[in-house]
Write a protein that holds these residues in place. Sequence first.
Motif, PDB file in Angstrom:
ATOM      1  N   LEU A 136       0.825  -1.202   0.000  1.00 24.21           N
ATOM      2  CA  LEU A 136       0.000   0.000   0.000  1.00 24.21           C
ATOM      3  C   LEU A 136       0.867   1.262   0.000  1.00 24.21           C
ATOM      4  O   LEU A 136       0.514   2.260  -0.628  1.00 24.21           O
ATOM      5  N   HIS A 137       2.007   1.192   0.655  1.00 25.09           N
ATOM      6  CA  HIS A 137       2.959   2.313   0.667  1.00 25.09           C
ATOM      7  C   HIS A 137       3.486   2.599  -0.742  1.00 25.09           C
ATOM      8  O   HIS A 137       3.763   3.745  -1.084  1.00 25.09           O
ATOM      9  N   THR A 138       3.596   1.562  -1.566  1.00 20.10           N
ATOM     10  CA  THR A 138       4.049   1.733  -2.945  1.00 20.10           C
ATOM     11  C   THR A 138       3.073   2.619  -3.718  1.00 20.10           C
ATOM     12  O   THR A 138       3.484   3.461  -4.512  1.00 20.10           O
ATOM     13  N   ILE A 139       1.787   2.429  -3.464  1.00 20.57           N
ATOM     14  CA  ILE A 139       0.754   3.191  -4.162  1.00 20.57           C
ATOM     15  C   ILE A 139       0.536   4.548  -3.502  1.00 20.57           C
ATOM     16  O   ILE A 139       0.366   5.558  -4.171  1.00 20.57           O
ATOM     17  N   ASP A 140       0.539   4.548  -2.181  1.00 16.65           N
ATOM     18  CA  ASP A 140       0.334   5.783  -1.425  1.00 16.65           C
ATOM     19  C   ASP A 140       1.450   5.921  -0.395  1.00 16.65           C
ATOM     20  O   ASP A 140       1.389   5.312   0.669  1.00 16.65           O
ATOM     21  N   PRO A 141       2.474   6.715  -0.693  1.00 16.72           N
ATOM     22  CA  PRO A 141       3.613   6.869   0.228  1.00 16.72           C
ATOM     23  C   PRO A 141       3.224   7.369   1.622  1.00 16.72           C
ATOM     24  O   PRO A 141       4.007   7.261   2.555  1.00 16.72           O
ATOM     25  N   GLN A 142       1.996   7.892   1.774  1.00 20.77           N
ATOM     26  CA  GLN A 142       1.531   8.328   3.091  1.00 20.77           C
ATOM     27  C   GLN A 142       1.137   7.138   3.968  1.00 20.77           C
ATOM     28  O   GLN A 142       0.982   7.279   5.177  1.00 20.77           O
ATOM     29  N   PHE A 143       0.940   5.972   3.339  1.00 16.35           N
ATOM     30  CA  PHE A 143       0.588   4.769   4.104  1.00 16.35           C
ATOM     31  C   PHE A 143       1.877   4.239   4.715  1.00 16.35           C
ATOM     32  O   PHE A 143       2.762   3.761   4.015  1.00 16.35           O
ATOM     33  N   GLY A 144       2.000   4.367   6.017  1.00 16.10           N
ATOM     34  CA  GLY A 144       3.236   3.991   6.695  1.00 16.10           C
ATOM     35  C   GLY A 144       3.003   3.257   7.995  1.00 16.10           C
ATOM     36  O   GLY A 144       1.995   2.558   8.169  1.00 16.10           O
ATOM     37  N   PHE A 145       3.920   3.448   8.905  1.00 16.30           N
ATOM     38  CA  PHE A 145       3.914   2.736  10.174  1.00 16.30           C
ATOM     39  C   PHE A 145       2.627   2.972  10.959  1.00 16.30           C
ATOM     40  O   PHE A 145       2.044   2.019  11.495  1.00 16.30           O
ATOM     41  N   CYS A 153      -7.459  -7.180  12.046  1.00 18.83           N
ATOM     42  CA  CYS A 153      -7.429  -8.559  11.552  1.00 18.83           C
ATOM     43  C   CYS A 153      -8.850  -9.076  11.551  1.00 18.83           C
ATOM     44  O   CYS A 153      -9.426  -9.219  12.627  1.00 18.83           O
ATOM     45  N   PRO A 154      -9.478  -9.286  10.432  1.00 21.19           N
ATOM     46  CA  PRO A 154      -8.971  -9.076   9.079  1.00 21.19           C
ATOM     47  C   PRO A 154      -9.160  -7.623   8.637  1.00 21.19           C
ATOM     48  O   PRO A 154      -9.899  -6.860   9.268  1.00 21.19           O
ATOM     49  N   GLU A 155      -8.519  -7.290   7.553  1.00 18.99           N
ATOM     50  CA  GLU A 155      -8.665  -5.982   6.916  1.00 18.99           C
ATOM     51  C   GLU A 155      -8.669  -6.235   5.412  1.00 18.99           C
ATOM     52  O   GLU A 155      -7.911  -7.076   4.929  1.00 18.99           O
ATOM     53  N   VAL A 156      -9.537  -5.543   4.686  1.00 16.95           N
ATOM     54  CA  VAL A 156      -9.655  -5.760   3.245  1.00 16.95           C
ATOM     55  C   VAL A 156      -9.444  -4.437   2.518  1.00 16.95           C
ATOM     56  O   VAL A 156     -10.009  -3.405   2.904  1.00 16.95           O
ATOM     57  N   PHE A 157      -8.624  -4.492   1.481  1.00 18.69           N
ATOM     58  CA  PHE A 157      -8.359  -3.333   0.637  1.00 18.69           C
ATOM     59  C   PHE A 157      -8.565  -3.718  -0.821  1.00 18.69           C
ATOM     60  O   PHE A 157      -8.137  -4.787  -1.245  1.00 18.69           O
ATOM     61  N   HIS A 158      -9.213  -2.837  -1.570  1.00 19.63           N
ATOM     62  CA  HIS A 158      -9.264  -3.004  -3.022  1.00 19.63           C
ATOM     63  C   HIS A 158      -8.076  -2.213  -3.558  1.00 19.63           C
ATOM     64  O   HIS A 158      -7.947  -1.015  -3.295  1.00 19.63           O
ATOM     65  N   VAL A 159      -7.195  -2.896  -4.276  1.00 18.02           N
ATOM     66  CA  VAL A 159      -5.990  -2.276  -4.817  1.00 18.02           C
ATOM     67  C   VAL A 159      -6.107  -2.222  -6.334  1.00 18.02           C
ATOM     68  O   VAL A 159      -6.301  -3.243  -6.983  1.00 18.02           O
ATOM     69  N   ASP A 160      -5.998  -1.019  -6.874  1.00 18.63           N
ATOM     70  CA  ASP A 160      -6.041  -0.802  -8.316  1.00 18.63           C
ATOM     71  C   ASP A 160      -4.666  -0.309  -8.744  1.00 18.63           C
ATOM     72  O   ASP A 160      -4.312   0.846  -8.490  1.00 18.63           O
ATOM     73  N   LEU A 161      -3.887  -1.201  -9.356  1.00 15.19           N
ATOM     74  CA  LEU A 161      -2.534  -0.828  -9.773  1.00 15.19           C
ATOM     75  C   LEU A 161      -2.546   0.157 -10.939  1.00 15.19           C
ATOM     76  O   LEU A 161      -1.685   1.028 -11.019  1.00 15.19           O
ATOM     77  N   VAL A 162      -3.516   0.012 -11.834  1.00 12.02           N
ATOM     78  CA  VAL A 162      -3.579   0.892 -13.003  1.00 12.02           C
ATOM     79  C   VAL A 162      -3.919   2.316 -12.570  1.00 12.02           C
ATOM     80  O   VAL A 162      -3.227   3.271 -12.922  1.00 12.02           O
ATOM     81  N   GLY A 163      -4.966   2.448 -11.790  1.00  9.87           N
ATOM     82  CA  GLY A 163      -5.385   3.768 -11.317  1.00  9.87           C
ATOM     83  C   GLY A 163      -4.607   4.254 -10.119  1.00  9.87           C
ATOM     84  O   GLY A 163      -4.794   5.372  -9.658  1.00  9.87           O
ATOM     85  N   GLN A 164      -3.739   3.380  -9.578  1.00  9.04           N
ATOM     86  CA  GLN A 164      -2.934   3.696  -8.405  1.00  9.04           C
ATOM     87  C   GLN A 164      -3.816   4.165  -7.236  1.00  9.04           C
ATOM     88  O   GLN A 164      -3.564   5.197  -6.612  1.00  9.04           O
ATOM     89  N   THR A 165      -4.858   3.357  -6.950  1.00  8.60           N
ATOM     90  CA  THR A 165      -5.744   3.701  -5.844  1.00  8.60           C
ATOM     91  C   THR A 165      -5.865   2.545  -4.864  1.00  8.60           C
ATOM     92  O   THR A 165      -5.727   1.382  -5.229  1.00  8.60           O
ATOM     93  N   ILE A 166      -6.166   2.912  -3.638  1.00  4.37           N
ATOM     94  CA  ILE A 166      -6.406   1.962  -2.559  1.00  4.37           C
ATOM     95  C   ILE A 166      -7.735   2.339  -1.944  1.00  4.37           C
ATOM     96  O   ILE A 166      -7.963   3.505  -1.621  1.00  4.37           O
ATOM     97  N   THR A 167      -8.614   1.369  -1.777  1.00  7.09           N
ATOM     98  CA  THR A 167      -9.878   1.611  -1.114  1.00  7.09           C
ATOM     99  C   THR A 167      -9.997   0.612   0.031  1.00  7.09           C
ATOM    100  O   THR A 167      -9.972  -0.601  -0.205  1.00  7.09           O
TER     101      THR A 167
END
Length: 172
Positions: A136-145, A153-167
């Motif tokens: 997630l940090h790769t897509i959004d550098p603000q996503f950190g420690f 636990c659990p956590e679900v994210f929709h990752v769009d590599l083309v649009g570079q988005t995380i939901t």
Amino acid sequence: MVRHAEATGQQPDAPLTNKGESDAERLADFFHRKGIKHIVSSPFARAVATAKPTAEKLALRIKQDQRLQERVLCGKPADNWLELLESSFHDMDKQWPGGESSNQAKKRILAVVEEAAKTEEPTVIVSHGNLISLLLHTIDPQFGFQQWKQMQCPEVFHVDLVGQTITKIDLS
């Protein structure tokens, strides 16, 4: 991307707790009508057990991928592991003896996600918090420690590599 459900520990063979098992069933209900065609999981027991109800409900097999296993921060237990982990978000190339750097771990999970994206079919990928947070940090550098610390636990994210988005997906 799914962070595994609650487990009894961090060992590779640590099973899910009762709550974790219940949450894994909820994930299966959530994914039931999402058109999922593939499930890829860390080989660690907690990740496979998280994916299992979804696989059963969708009649899919779970492909275990070693590249999704938990990141090895350092080769031996460290009392200050949280401090080491935090610093690894600031220096992505820092590598402690017997461990892997954030960039090395990120490369592993990114390769799996890119392979899944090439199929152009909905895929559930189940892994571990630190590894997912590095992706997630790769897509959004603000996503950190701090964001890692807030993951559930659990956590679900929709990752769009083309649009570079995380939901972040709300499972409630």
